[in-house]
Design an enzyme around this catalytic site. Structure first.
Site, PDB file in Angstrom:
ATOM      1  N   ASP A  38     -49.842  -2.125 -11.579  1.00 35.97           N
ATOM      2  CA  ASP A  38     -50.323  -1.247 -12.666  1.00 35.97           C
ATOM      3  C   ASP A  38     -50.082   0.237 -12.401  1.00 35.97           C
ATOM      4  O   ASP A  38     -50.820   1.091 -12.888  1.00 35.97           O
ATOM      5  CB  ASP A  38     -51.820  -1.458 -12.930  1.00 35.97           C
ATOM      6  CG  ASP A  38     -52.137  -2.771 -13.616  1.00 35.97           C
ATOM      7  OD1 ASP A  38     -51.226  -3.596 -13.755  1.00 35.97           O
ATOM      8  OD2 ASP A  38     -53.301  -2.973 -14.005  1.00 35.97           O
ATOM      9  N   CYS A  75     -48.388  -8.787 -15.012  1.00 35.55           N
ATOM     10  CA  CYS A  75     -48.036  -9.004 -13.607  1.00 35.55           C
ATOM     11  C   CYS A  75     -47.503 -10.391 -13.259  1.00 35.55           C
ATOM     12  O   CYS A  75     -46.476 -10.491 -12.589  1.00 35.55           O
ATOM     13  CB  CYS A  75     -49.206  -8.633 -12.710  1.00 35.55           C
ATOM     14  SG  CYS A  75     -50.784  -9.253 -13.217  1.00 35.55           S
ATOM     15  N   LYS A 129     -50.755  -9.902  -3.069  1.00 36.16           N
ATOM     16  CA  LYS A 129     -51.153 -10.674  -4.248  1.00 36.16           C
ATOM     17  C   LYS A 129     -50.052 -11.644  -4.678  1.00 36.16           C
ATOM     18  O   LYS A 129     -48.944 -11.235  -4.989  1.00 36.16           O
ATOM     19  CB  LYS A 129     -51.472  -9.689  -5.373  1.00 36.16           C
ATOM     20  CG  LYS A 129     -51.768 -10.302  -6.733  1.00 36.16           C
ATOM     21  CD  LYS A 129     -52.062  -9.180  -7.717  1.00 36.16           C
ATOM     22  CE  LYS A 129     -52.108  -9.662  -9.150  1.00 36.16           C
ATOM     23  NZ  LYS A 129     -52.333  -8.552 -10.099  1.00 36.16           N
ATOM     24  N   HIS A 131     -50.451 -14.554  -7.266  1.00 36.98           N
ATOM     25  CA  HIS A 131     -50.637 -14.594  -8.725  1.00 36.98           C
ATOM     26  C   HIS A 131     -49.634 -15.476  -9.460  1.00 36.98           C
ATOM     27  O   HIS A 131     -49.290 -15.231 -10.611  1.00 36.98           O
ATOM     28  CB  HIS A 131     -50.603 -13.174  -9.306  1.00 36.98           C
ATOM     29  CG  HIS A 131     -51.599 -12.985 -10.411  1.00 36.98           C
ATOM     30  ND1 HIS A 131     -51.646 -11.849 -11.176  1.00 36.98           N
ATOM     31  CD2 HIS A 131     -52.577 -13.785 -10.876  1.00 36.98           C
ATOM     32  CE1 HIS A 131     -52.616 -11.937 -12.071  1.00 36.98           C
ATOM     33  NE2 HIS A 131     -53.194 -13.115 -11.897  1.00 36.98           N
ATOM     34  N   ASP A 271     -45.310  -3.537 -10.948  1.00 35.51           N
ATOM     35  CA  ASP A 271     -45.148  -4.836 -11.602  1.00 35.51           C
ATOM     36  C   ASP A 271     -45.150  -4.739 -13.124  1.00 35.51           C
ATOM     37  O   ASP A 271     -44.650  -5.626 -13.809  1.00 35.51           O
ATOM     38  CB  ASP A 271     -46.213  -5.829 -11.127  1.00 35.51           C
ATOM     39  CG  ASP A 271     -47.625  -5.419 -11.508  1.00 35.51           C
ATOM     40  OD1 ASP A 271     -47.845  -4.247 -11.892  1.00 35.51           O
ATOM     41  OD2 ASP A 271     -48.531  -6.272 -11.416  1.00 35.51           O
ATOM     42  N   ASN A 272     -45.736  -3.687 -13.657  1.00 33.74           N
ATOM     43  CA  ASN A 272     -45.700  -3.396 -15.091  1.00 33.74           C
ATOM     44  C   ASN A 272     -46.109  -1.945 -15.260  1.00 33.74           C
ATOM     45  O   ASN A 272     -46.448  -1.265 -14.286  1.00 33.74           O
ATOM     46  CB  ASN A 272     -46.619  -4.327 -15.893  1.00 33.74           C
ATOM     47  CG  ASN A 272     -47.998  -4.509 -15.308  1.00 33.74           C
ATOM     48  OD1 ASN A 272     -48.351  -5.590 -14.841  1.00 33.74           O
ATOM     49  ND2 ASN A 272     -48.798  -3.449 -15.303  1.00 33.74           N
ATOM     50  N   LYS A 290     -49.222  -0.895 -20.243  1.00 34.11           N
ATOM     51  CA  LYS A 290     -49.332  -2.288 -19.816  1.00 34.11           C
ATOM     52  C   LYS A 290     -49.692  -3.205 -20.984  1.00 34.11           C
ATOM     53  O   LYS A 290     -50.514  -2.876 -21.832  1.00 34.11           O
ATOM     54  CB  LYS A 290     -50.407  -2.406 -18.736  1.00 34.11           C
ATOM     55  CG  LYS A 290     -50.696  -3.829 -18.271  1.00 34.11           C
ATOM     56  CD  LYS A 290     -51.782  -3.860 -17.220  1.00 34.11           C
ATOM     57  CE  LYS A 290     -52.101  -5.291 -16.792  1.00 34.11           C
ATOM     58  NZ  LYS A 290     -53.126  -5.349 -15.744  1.00 34.11           N
TER      59      LYS A 290
END
Length: 469
Positions: A38, A75, A129, A131, A271-272, A290
């Protein structure tokens, strides 16, 4: 006798030429992939941001800034793109994120990046992470190609207790682990330890997907003091980015201490895009953030640095996507790209390291059942961009995803003249809309059905995520 001598000479020359050609190829690099969570476009110093990020700035200046590096709006889809080299629409992960209660993840028939790198003898490690699913052991990192695992399986964990929804989400080698510490510090410490102990007879793939600066916005107080004038949420966010930058500095220092800098490729990306402007992150002039398919949601700060192989201070303006790292890294490692599922990514190494023309002609930002975006050349088509890619933007809030498009709103932007997506040119360019929409619809027909489904009623968090009683 003379003929025999000639044959020996030819054999020697052939061997010498082969050796020389092999020497001309870059050696298999150590690969350290640093992923922020983020982080906004303007949340790094080298993009003119207010947050001090000296370590990231220095590392970026030593390599190539990737100024049109695209990811997915959320993500889990971005991580799936990196791990597979394929757009998330291929495996049903184009909508939402993999929440703690979900019974799916990155499909098990996907060949993952660490699995492929192991074919070339790499030692593979993840500290951070995941995910991408944990419903059963087969989905966990050590079953998907990682020799070493440390960190958490879900998003939005508490930075100090390491819990999510009442369950512990902190693991080593996919087994629950209780320890004290701030997650960013712990992940850096683990990464440094891996580097310090690494057997240099093998190349290293170290994937460090930080959970910072994703919510909840928590950080030791000393990191917030330089930003006392900011509002509380932004103040904490700034401190989290500073801690992240510090962690990157420690990882780079560990590489240098081992004398590995000359053969280590560093890659950094978010990631975004950052969360909606005005809350925590800062996407600068980019539109939205995002969870959207606008530039603020999908175009992120990124760079690649390899001393002696990438020119310092280089700037790459050719569009590339997270899926491109899969074939790029496998090609550098000398690993075959032949596999069961076709790739969406391209080898971008000649573009990054040599300034050559890009093989990528289009970028698929996302194609979900009722919204998405596609870029071809300088033109970008956005379908229903006013809707979020998911009602579950932060991985915790519940929301509904429309199953079918209804009354599509179409926007068309020329990113060369309008990089901030202010002027919708759809009405003036119906032929261009038709051209891009035809390609968009073709990809939509190819897309797998999204795997997302509601959380089961009465669900209770386990004591330790990824483990059962």
């Amino acid at each position: 006798m003379r003929r025999h001598a000639l044959l020996l000479l030819c054999a020697w020359l052939g061997c010498a030429m082969t050796t020389r050609a092999a020497d001309a190829r870059p050696p298999r690099p150590n690969i350290i992939f640093l992923l922020a969570d983020d982080l906004g476009w303007a949340d790094v110093g080298y993009h003119g941001g207010k947050i001090k990020t000296p370590h990231l700035d220095k590392l970026a200046a030593a390599g190539a800034k990737l100024e049109f590096h695209y990811v997915q709006p959320l993500c889990s889809p971005t991580r799936a793109a990196l791990m597979s080299g394929r757009y998330p629409l291929r495996h049903g992960l184009q909508v939402g994120v993999v929440k703690p209660s979900m019974d799916y993840g990155l499909p098990l028939d996907e060949r993952t990046l660490p699995q492929a790198l192991k074919e070339a003898g790499y030692f593979t490690a993840i500290t951070g992470k995941w995910h991408l699913g944990h419903v059963k052991p087969d989905y966990l990192p050590t079953r998907r190609g990682f020799d070493h695992q440390y960190g958490h399986f879900n998003g939005a964990i508490d930075y100090f207790t390491h819990e999510r929804d009442g369950g512990l989400d902190w693991h080593r080698h996919d087994k629950g682990l209780r320890e004290e510490g701030y997650t960013t510090h712990l992940l850096a410490r683990e990464a440094v330890g891996i580097i310090e102990k690494h057997d240099t007879s093998r190349p290293l793939f170290l994937y460090v997907p930080f959970n910072a600066p994703h919510a909840p916005y928590q950080v030791p107080e000393e990191y917030t003091k330089p930003y006392a004038s900011e509002k509380p949420t932004r103040r904490n966010f700034c401190g989290m980015v500073v801690a992240l930058d510090e962690a990157v500095g420690k990882i780079v220092a560990a590489v240098e201490k081992r004398g590995l800098r000359g053969n280590t490729l560093f890659i950094f990306s978010s990631d975004n895009g950052g969360v909606a402007p005005g809350t925590a992150a800062d996407n600068g002039p980019l539109r939205a953030g995002k969870g959207t398919v606008y530039e603020g949601g999908t175009r992120v700060p990124a760079f690649a640095t390899w001393d002696g192989r990438i020119k310092p201070g280089a700037v790459v303006n050719a569009p590339m996507h997270m899926v491109d790292w899969y074939p790029t890294l496998l090609t550098l490692a000398g690993v075959s790209l032949k596999q069961k599922h076709p790739l969406d990514g391209f080898n971008m190494w000649p573009v990054i390291a040599e300034g050559k023309a890009s093989p990528r002609k289009e970028v698929v930002h996302n194609i979900a059942p009722d919204l998405g975006a596609l870029r071809i050349g300088d033109w970008k088509l956005v379908v229903n961009g006013h809707r979020r890619d998911s009602g579950d933007v932060d991985g915790r809030k519940k929301g509904k995803q429309s199953a079918e498009p209804s009354g599509d709103q179409v926007e068309l932007f020329n990113l060369a003249s309008d990089p901030y997506e202010k002027s919708n040119l759809a009405a003036q360019n119906p032929a261009k809309v038709k051209e891009l929409r035809a390609r968009y619809d073709e990809l939509a027909r190819q897309a797998a059905k999204p795997l997302i489904h509601p959380t089961p009623e009465g669900f209770k968090a386990p004591r330790v995520w990824g483990e059962t009683d």
